[in-house]
Scaffold this motif. Structure first.
Motif, short mmCIF file in Angstrom:
data_model
loop_
_atom_site.label_atom_id
_atom_site.label_comp_id
_atom_site.label_asym_id
_atom_site.label_seq_id
_atom_site.Cartn_x
_atom_site.Cartn_y
_atom_site.Cartn_z
N ASP A 1 11.25 10.09 4.30
CA ASP A 1 11.34 9.17 5.44
C ASP A 1 10.05 9.16 6.26
O ASP A 1 9.59 8.11 6.71
CB ASP A 1 12.52 9.56 6.34
N GLU A 2 9.45 10.34 6.44
CA GLU A 2 8.20 10.42 7.20
C GLU A 2 7.06 9.72 6.46
O GLU A 2 6.25 9.02 7.08
CB GLU A 2 7.83 11.89 7.47
N VAL A 3 7.00 9.89 5.14
CA VAL A 3 5.98 9.21 4.35
C VAL A 3 6.18 7.70 4.42
O VAL A 3 5.23 6.93 4.62
CB VAL A 3 5.99 9.71 2.88
N GLY A 4 7.42 7.28 4.31
CA GLY A 4 7.72 5.85 4.42
C GLY A 4 7.32 5.29 5.77
O GLY A 4 6.78 4.19 5.86
N ALA A 5 7.59 6.04 6.83
CA ALA A 5 7.22 5.60 8.18
C ALA A 5 5.71 5.48 8.31
O ALA A 5 5.20 4.55 8.96
CB ALA A 5 7.77 6.57 9.22
N LEU A 6 4.96 6.39 7.70
CA LEU A 6 3.50 6.30 7.72
C LEU A 6 3.02 5.03 7.02
O LEU A 6 2.13 4.33 7.52
CB LEU A 6 2.87 7.53 7.05
N PHE A 7 3.61 4.73 5.88
CA PHE A 7 3.20 3.54 5.14
C PHE A 7 3.57 2.27 5.92
O PHE A 7 2.79 1.32 5.97
CB PHE A 7 3.85 3.50 3.75
N ARG A 8 4.74 2.24 6.52
CA ARG A 8 5.17 1.06 7.28
C ARG A 8 4.36 0.86 8.56
O ARG A 8 4.29 -0.24 9.08
CB ARG A 8 6.67 1.17 7.63
N GLU B 1 1.21 0.86 8.89
CA GLU B 1 0.03 0.03 8.61
C GLU B 1 0.49 -1.35 8.19
O GLU B 1 1.18 -1.50 7.20
CB GLU B 1 -0.83 0.67 7.50
N HIS B 2 0.10 -2.37 8.96
CA HIS B 2 0.57 -3.73 8.69
C HIS B 2 -0.37 -4.54 7.80
O HIS B 2 0.06 -5.51 7.18
CB HIS B 2 0.81 -4.47 10.03
N ASN B 3 -1.61 -4.12 7.71
CA ASN B 3 -2.56 -4.82 6.86
C ASN B 3 -2.27 -4.43 5.40
O ASN B 3 -2.34 -3.25 5.04
CB ASN B 3 -3.99 -4.42 7.24
N PRO B 4 -1.95 -5.41 4.53
CA PRO B 4 -1.59 -5.08 3.14
C PRO B 4 -2.69 -4.34 2.38
O PRO B 4 -2.39 -3.45 1.57
CB PRO B 4 -1.31 -6.44 2.50
N LEU B 5 -3.94 -4.70 2.63
CA LEU B 5 -5.04 -4.02 1.95
C LEU B 5 -5.09 -2.54 2.33
O LEU B 5 -5.15 -1.66 1.46
CB LEU B 5 -6.38 -4.68 2.27
N PHE B 6 -5.06 -2.27 3.62
CA PHE B 6 -5.13 -0.88 4.08
C PHE B 6 -3.88 -0.10 3.67
O PHE B 6 -3.96 1.08 3.33
CB PHE B 6 -5.33 -0.82 5.59
N ARG B 7 -2.71 -0.76 3.69
CA ARG B 7 -1.48 -0.08 3.27
C ARG B 7 -1.59 0.30 1.79
O ARG B 7 -1.23 1.40 1.39
CB ARG B 7 -0.26 -0.96 3.49
N THR B 8 -2.14 -0.61 0.96
CA THR B 8 -2.31 -0.33 -0.47
C THR B 8 -3.28 0.83 -0.68
O THR B 8 -3.02 1.71 -1.49
CB THR B 8 -2.80 -1.59 -1.21
N LEU B 9 -4.39 0.80 0.06
CA LEU B 9 -5.36 1.89 -0.04
C LEU B 9 -4.71 3.22 0.37
O LEU B 9 -4.89 4.24 -0.29
CB LEU B 9 -6.58 1.60 0.82
N PHE B 10 -3.97 3.19 1.46
CA PHE B 10 -3.32 4.40 1.97
C PHE B 10 -2.30 4.93 0.98
O PHE B 10 -2.26 6.13 0.68
CB PHE B 10 -2.66 4.08 3.32
N MET B 11 -1.50 4.04 0.40
CA MET B 11 -0.49 4.45 -0.57
C MET B 11 -1.14 5.00 -1.84
O MET B 11 -0.67 5.99 -2.41
CB MET B 11 0.44 3.28 -0.90
N THR B 12 -2.23 4.37 -2.25
CA THR B 12 -2.95 4.84 -3.45
C THR B 12 -3.55 6.22 -3.21
O THR B 12 -3.45 7.11 -4.06
CB THR B 12 -4.06 3.84 -3.83
N ALA B 13 -4.16 6.39 -2.04
CA ALA B 13 -4.75 7.69 -1.71
C ALA B 13 -3.67 8.77 -1.66
O ALA B 13 -3.84 9.86 -2.20
CB ALA B 13 -5.48 7.62 -0.37
N TYR B 14 -2.54 8.45 -1.05
CA TYR B 14 -1.46 9.43 -0.94
C TYR B 14 -0.88 9.75 -2.32
O TYR B 14 -0.67 10.90 -2.66
CB TYR B 14 -0.36 8.91 -0.01
#
Length: 151
Positions: free
Chosen positions: A108-115, A117-130
């Protein structure tokens, strides 16, 4: 230190090695604190005194482990090179930092971190890095051709 002759001898030996002026200052300072703590010349003190001084540094002074280890190095130098008492020096142990376990986030905490970030590019980068554990520099260097979209 209690005797100026001992201080002069330690400084002279350190200058010949050659140690930096800052290191000499630190080591001489720690040996002086050690002597003052017991009110005696270090040549009259042994490993039991060193251990009590180490406990004093940790429990009463609450200094960092790096400061603790500088004090240990100073006392080792003193007992090895100046007082020629390797029996004491070899029993003076360095301190170690307690190893801290990493904080593990819940799903849930990881999901909250991803949510967050509203910019799709940055969210994708963040999810990829994680998800991959790559460094930021490696993440930014990824080429589209390196991504296997079917997987």
């Amino acid at each position: 230190m209690a005797t100026t002759a001992l201080r002069r001898q330690m400084i002279a030996l350190m200058k010949v090695r050659p140690y930096s002026d800052d290191t000499i200052h630190e080591y001489v300072g720690w040996v002086a604190r050690f002597a003052r703590f017991f009110g005696a010349c270090p040549s009259k003190l042994d490993q039991h005194h060193v251990l009590r001084f180490q406990v004093h540094i940790v429990e009463e002074l609450k200094l960092s482990w790096s400061s603790f280890n500088v004090a240990v190095s100073a006392l080792r130098y003193l007992y090895t090179n100046v007082l020629h008492r390797p029996d004491v020096a070899e029993r003076i142990k360095c301190g170690r930092r307690a190893k801290k376990l990493p904080v593990v986030l819940s799903r849930d905490e990881v999901g909250a971190l991803f949510r967050a970030e509203h910019n799709p590019l940055f969210r994708t980068l963040f999810m990829t890095a994680y998800g991959t554990g790559v460094r930021v520099s490696e993440l930014l260097a990824i080429q589209i051709s390196a991504i296997d979209g079917s997987r």
